[in-house]
Design a protein around this motif. Structure first.
Motif, PDB file in Angstrom:
ATOM      1  N   ILE A 187      -5.905  12.130 -18.390  1.00 30.49           N
ATOM      2  CA  ILE A 187      -5.643  12.969 -17.214  1.00 30.49           C
ATOM      3  C   ILE A 187      -5.644  12.116 -15.944  1.00 30.49           C
ATOM      4  CG2 ILE A 187      -6.548  14.842 -15.784  1.00 30.49           C
ATOM      5  CD1 ILE A 187      -7.602  16.152 -18.315  1.00 30.49           C
ATOM      6  N   ILE A 188      -6.645  11.244 -15.816  1.00 33.58           N
ATOM      7  CA  ILE A 188      -6.742  10.384 -14.635  1.00 33.58           C
ATOM      8  C   ILE A 188      -5.576   9.399 -14.597  1.00 33.58           C
ATOM      9  CG2 ILE A 188      -8.153   8.618 -13.495  1.00 33.58           C
ATOM     10  CD1 ILE A 188     -10.614  10.076 -14.707  1.00 33.58           C
ATOM     11  N   LEU A 189      -5.186   8.888 -15.762  1.00 43.30           N
ATOM     12  CA  LEU A 189      -4.057   7.953 -15.838  1.00 43.30           C
ATOM     13  C   LEU A 189      -2.765   8.602 -15.360  1.00 43.30           C
ATOM     14  CD1 LEU A 189      -2.796   5.251 -16.743  1.00 43.30           C
ATOM     15  CD2 LEU A 189      -2.590   6.234 -19.041  1.00 43.30           C
ATOM     16  N   SER A 190      -2.540   9.849 -15.757  1.00 42.50           N
ATOM     17  CA  SER A 190      -1.326  10.554 -15.321  1.00 42.50           C
ATOM     18  C   SER A 190      -1.305  10.715 -13.808  1.00 42.50           C
ATOM     19  CB  SER A 190      -1.230  11.916 -16.001  1.00 42.50           C
ATOM     20  OG  SER A 190      -2.287  12.765 -15.588  1.00 42.50           O
ATOM     21  N   SER A 191      -2.497  10.910 -13.212  1.00 39.85           N
ATOM     22  CA  SER A 191      -2.578  11.022 -11.757  1.00 39.85           C
ATOM     23  C   SER A 191      -2.330   9.673 -11.088  1.00 39.85           C
ATOM     24  CB  SER A 191      -3.940  11.574 -11.344  1.00 39.85           C
ATOM     25  OG  SER A 191      -4.023  11.734  -9.952  1.00 39.85           O
ATOM     26  N   MET A 192      -2.870   8.605 -11.681  1.00 42.96           N
ATOM     27  CA  MET A 192      -2.641   7.255 -11.140  1.00 42.96           C
ATOM     28  C   MET A 192      -1.161   6.903 -11.110  1.00 42.96           C
ATOM     29  SD  MET A 192      -5.579   4.733 -12.623  1.00 42.96           S
ATOM     30  CE  MET A 192      -7.288   4.836 -12.067  1.00 42.96           C
ATOM     31  N   GLN A 193      -0.458   7.298 -12.158  1.00 42.74           N
ATOM     32  CA  GLN A 193       0.962   6.951 -12.251  1.00 42.74           C
ATOM     33  C   GLN A 193       1.819   7.718 -11.254  1.00 42.74           C
ATOM     34  OE1 GLN A 193       1.610   7.704 -16.451  1.00 42.74           O
ATOM     35  NE2 GLN A 193       1.199   5.562 -16.988  1.00 42.74           N
ATOM     36  N   SER A 194       1.265   8.771 -10.676  1.00 40.71           N
ATOM     37  CA  SER A 194       2.014   9.537  -9.670  1.00 40.71           C
ATOM     38  C   SER A 194       1.818   9.000  -8.249  1.00 40.71           C
ATOM     39  CB  SER A 194       1.595  11.010  -9.726  1.00 40.71           C
ATOM     40  OG  SER A 194       0.248  11.163  -9.313  1.00 40.71           O
ATOM     41  N   ILE A 195       0.921   8.008  -8.102  1.00 41.73           N
ATOM     42  CA  ILE A 195       0.697   7.417  -6.774  1.00 41.73           C
ATOM     43  C   ILE A 195       1.892   6.538  -6.416  1.00 41.73           C
ATOM     44  CG2 ILE A 195      -0.802   5.916  -5.397  1.00 41.73           C
ATOM     45  CD1 ILE A 195      -3.116   6.735  -7.216  1.00 41.73           C
ATOM     46  N   ASP A 196       2.373   6.677  -5.215  1.00 44.87           N
ATOM     47  CA  ASP A 196       3.565   5.937  -4.758  1.00 44.87           C
ATOM     48  C   ASP A 196       3.287   4.430  -4.742  1.00 44.87           C
ATOM     49  OD1 ASP A 196       5.906   5.082  -3.652  1.00 44.87           O
ATOM     50  OD2 ASP A 196       5.846   6.434  -1.919  1.00 44.87           O
ATOM     51  N   ASP A 197       4.159   3.654  -5.416  1.00 40.55           N
ATOM     52  CA  ASP A 197       3.996   2.194  -5.476  1.00 40.55           C
ATOM     53  C   ASP A 197       4.103   1.533  -4.103  1.00 40.55           C
ATOM     54  OD1 ASP A 197       3.596   2.168  -8.189  1.00 40.55           O
ATOM     55  OD2 ASP A 197       5.711   1.862  -8.686  1.00 40.55           O
ATOM     56  N   SER A 198       4.792   2.201  -3.162  1.00 43.03           N
ATOM     57  CA  SER A 198       4.972   1.605  -1.826  1.00 43.03           C
ATOM     58  C   SER A 198       3.629   1.418  -1.113  1.00 43.03           C
ATOM     59  CB  SER A 198       5.905   2.470  -0.970  1.00 43.03           C
ATOM     60  OG  SER A 198       5.335   3.759  -0.754  1.00 43.03           O
ATOM     61  N   LEU A 199       2.631   2.258  -1.460  1.00 44.13           N
ATOM     62  CA  LEU A 199       1.307   2.112  -0.853  1.00 44.13           C
ATOM     63  C   LEU A 199       0.674   0.788  -1.264  1.00 44.13           C
ATOM     64  CD1 LEU A 199      -0.067   5.737  -1.447  1.00 44.13           C
ATOM     65  CD2 LEU A 199       0.709   4.762   0.720  1.00 44.13           C
ATOM     66  N   TYR A 200       0.822   0.433  -2.536  1.00 40.60           N
ATOM     67  CA  TYR A 200       0.267  -0.825  -3.020  1.00 40.60           C
ATOM     68  C   TYR A 200       1.065  -2.016  -2.488  1.00 40.60           C
ATOM     69  CZ  TYR A 200      -2.337   2.139  -6.274  1.00 40.60           C
ATOM     70  OH  TYR A 200      -3.160   3.084  -6.819  1.00 40.60           O
ATOM     71  N   GLU A 201       2.369  -1.846  -2.366  1.00 40.88           N
ATOM     72  CA  GLU A 201       3.206  -2.922  -1.823  1.00 40.88           C
ATOM     73  C   GLU A 201       2.839  -3.222  -0.374  1.00 40.88           C
ATOM     74  OE1 GLU A 201       7.146  -1.509  -2.435  1.00 40.88           O
ATOM     75  OE2 GLU A 201       7.066  -1.720  -4.626  1.00 40.88           O
ATOM     76  N   SER A 202       2.598  -2.162   0.397  1.00 45.19           N
ATOM     77  CA  SER A 202       2.176  -2.350   1.792  1.00 45.19           C
ATOM     78  C   SER A 202       0.812  -3.027   1.872  1.00 45.19           C
ATOM     79  CB  SER A 202       2.118  -0.999   2.515  1.00 45.19           C
ATOM     80  OG  SER A 202       3.376  -0.368   2.513  1.00 45.19           O
ATOM     81  N   ALA A 203      -0.069  -2.648   0.970  1.00 50.02           N
ATOM     82  CA  ALA A 203      -1.403  -3.248   0.940  1.00 50.02           C
ATOM     83  C   ALA A 203      -1.323  -4.727   0.559  1.00 50.02           C
ATOM     84  CB  ALA A 203      -2.287  -2.504  -0.055  1.00 50.02           C
ATOM     85  N   ASP A 204      -0.416  -5.071  -0.358  1.00 47.26           N
ATOM     86  CA  ASP A 204      -0.213  -6.472  -0.734  1.00 47.26           C
ATOM     87  C   ASP A 204       0.252  -7.298   0.460  1.00 47.26           C
ATOM     88  OD1 ASP A 204      -1.008  -6.543  -3.399  1.00 47.26           O
ATOM     89  OD2 ASP A 204       0.923  -5.764  -4.099  1.00 47.26           O
ATOM     90  N   ASP A 206      -0.358  -6.694   3.505  1.00 50.36           N
ATOM     91  CA  ASP A 206      -1.472  -6.803   4.459  1.00 50.36           C
ATOM     92  C   ASP A 206      -2.582  -7.712   3.949  1.00 50.36           C
ATOM     93  OD1 ASP A 206      -0.209  -5.145   6.245  1.00 50.36           O
ATOM     94  OD2 ASP A 206      -1.190  -3.322   5.515  1.00 50.36           O
ATOM     95  N   GLY A 207      -2.431  -8.202   2.711  1.00 53.03           N
ATOM     96  CA  GLY A 207      -3.408  -9.138   2.154  1.00 53.03           C
ATOM     97  C   GLY A 207      -4.597  -8.491   1.488  1.00 53.03           C
ATOM     98  N   ALA A 208      -4.482  -7.193   1.145  1.00 51.98           N
ATOM     99  CA  ALA A 208      -5.588  -6.496   0.490  1.00 51.98           C
ATOM    100  C   ALA A 208      -5.707  -6.962  -0.968  1.00 51.98           C
ATOM    101  CB  ALA A 208      -5.373  -4.989   0.535  1.00 51.98           C
ATOM    102  N   THR A 209      -6.930  -7.148  -1.430  1.00 47.82           N
ATOM    103  CA  THR A 209      -7.163  -7.539  -2.818  1.00 47.82           C
ATOM    104  C   THR A 209      -7.009  -6.318  -3.735  1.00 47.82           C
ATOM    105  OG1 THR A 209      -9.544  -7.102  -2.710  1.00 47.82           O
ATOM    106  CG2 THR A 209      -8.796  -9.317  -2.069  1.00 47.82           C
ATOM    107  N   LYS A 210      -6.953  -6.577  -5.038  1.00 49.21           N
ATOM    108  CA  LYS A 210      -6.826  -5.478  -6.008  1.00 49.21           C
ATOM    109  C   LYS A 210      -8.037  -4.543  -5.929  1.00 49.21           C
ATOM    110  CE  LYS A 210      -2.912  -6.707  -7.837  1.00 49.21           C
ATOM    111  NZ  LYS A 210      -1.689  -5.847  -7.660  1.00 49.21           N
ATOM    112  N   LEU A 211      -9.213  -5.116  -5.701  1.00 53.96           N
ATOM    113  CA  LEU A 211     -10.420  -4.300  -5.607  1.00 53.96           C
ATOM    114  C   LEU A 211     -10.374  -3.407  -4.364  1.00 53.96           C
ATOM    115  CD1 LEU A 211     -13.111  -3.832  -7.089  1.00 53.96           C
ATOM    116  CD2 LEU A 211     -14.154  -5.496  -5.526  1.00 53.96           C
ATOM    117  N   GLN A 212      -9.913  -3.975  -3.252  1.00 54.08           N
ATOM    118  CA  GLN A 212      -9.782  -3.189  -2.022  1.00 54.08           C
ATOM    119  C   GLN A 212      -8.736  -2.089  -2.191  1.00 54.08           C
ATOM    120  OE1 GLN A 212      -8.897  -6.490   0.636  1.00 54.08           O
ATOM    121  NE2 GLN A 212     -10.928  -6.322   1.608  1.00 54.08           N
TER     122      GLN A 212
END
Length: 305
Positions: A187-204, A206-212
């Motif tokens: 259930i949690i995995l299905s929710s994770m997969q619905s998160i927009d990848d652009s949020l992680y790309e923007s964080a990358d 900005d230099g955010a680590t995977k943990l952040q």
């Protein structure tokens, strides 16, 4: 004659139109019949019985709130509630933690054999409750179980899984977590997969680590689904029956007795239907109150802007 024919044609068309409107309800009728017969009627009949002295085949007399008062004054009922609350406080956070960690691992890009790993994690849910409870009772057997055997190999004392109240509760936590962690993971995995990848790309960028990224993007976005899993797990834990019944039989000294076992003992062993119905409604009210409290404390799982 033509006018009569016209009127008849209108009537025929109306009948056909009425049949078309009625057809969907005819298909739904079996569901509503079984829903009323096996869900709605038992709920209201149980509510009525909770105010009566219904016991076995004896005539049921109206006793008002006497059954509710007796349940609330029974120490064994409160002990059964304390037992499940101990399990709940440990098991639900542990299961949600494991589910989130496993889901995050399965959501990694480039992970091979994703389908196989998901099946392995979800497989315990597909195993029958009775079957896996019996297997656990053999694995954790105090005399010849493999767990205690492995402990003796590393010079540790065997654990009294069934005769020590603390370890009996621990066994219930282990069994329930093993079975349902995979369910929450998917259930949690299905929710994770619905998160927009652009949020992680923007964080990358900005230099955010995977943990952040996990703590500042993934977890906040998972709040609604984590609340959903927490409520389902809370309801499931309070309604525990199979595991404590087959693994520990509510012992030792009622240390793993649960509200559902308590209701079963009065309803299907003592045949005190009125008392058991009152206990069932009190348990239902407690479950509803806990779910409402969880919704309030987490603000309904709303994602902060």
């Amino acid at each position: 004659m033509s006018s009569i024919t016209s009127v008849e044609e209108k009537k025929i068309k109306k009948i056909k139109w009425d049949k078309k409107k009625l057809t969907p309800y005819l298909f739904l009728a079996p569901f509503f019949f079984f829903f009323v017969a096996f869900m709605v009627y038992p709920i209201f009949n149980s509510l009525y019985l909770s105010f009566t002295s219904a016991q076995g085949s004896m005539a049921a007399d109206w006793v008002g709130f006497k059954n509710f008062k007796s349940v609330l004054l029974d120490k064994l009922f409160w002990q059964s509630l304390r037992n499940v609350f101990v399990v709940l406080i440990i098991q639900v956070p542990l299961m949600l933690f494991l589910g989130t960690v496993l889901a995050n691992a399965l959501n990694r890009k480039g992970l091979k054999f994703k389908g196989g790993f998901r099946l392995m994690i979800f497989l315990p849910v597909l195993i029958d409750l009775v079957t896996y409870s019996i297997v656990f009772s053999i694995i954790f057997n105090e005399e010849y179980g493999i767990i205690n055997y492995l402990l003796t190999l590393i010079n540790l004392e065997p654990i009294a899984w069934f005769t020590n109240p603390f370890w009996a509760k621990a066994l219930i936590v282990i069994a329930v977590t093993w079975r349902w962690a995979g369910y929450n993971t998917i259930i949690i995995l299905s929710s994770m997969q619905s998160i927009d990848d652009s949020l992680y790309e923007s964080a990358d960028l900005d230099g955010a680590t995977k943990l952040q990224q996990f703590f500042q993007i993934t977890l906040p976005m998972l709040k609604p689904i984590l609340l959903f899993c927490a409520i389902l797990s809370t309801i499931g834990t309070i309604n525990l029956y199979t595991e404590p019944s087959l693994l520990t039989n509510g012992g030792p000294n009622n240390s793993t007795n649960t509200p559902v076992m308590y209701i079963f003992q009065y309803g299907f062993q003592s045949f005190n239907y009125g008392y058991a119905s009152a206990a069932a409604y009190i348990t239902t009210i407690i479950v509803g109150a806990l779910s409402f409290l969880q919704m309030k404390l987490t603000k309904g799982g709303k994602i902060d802007a």
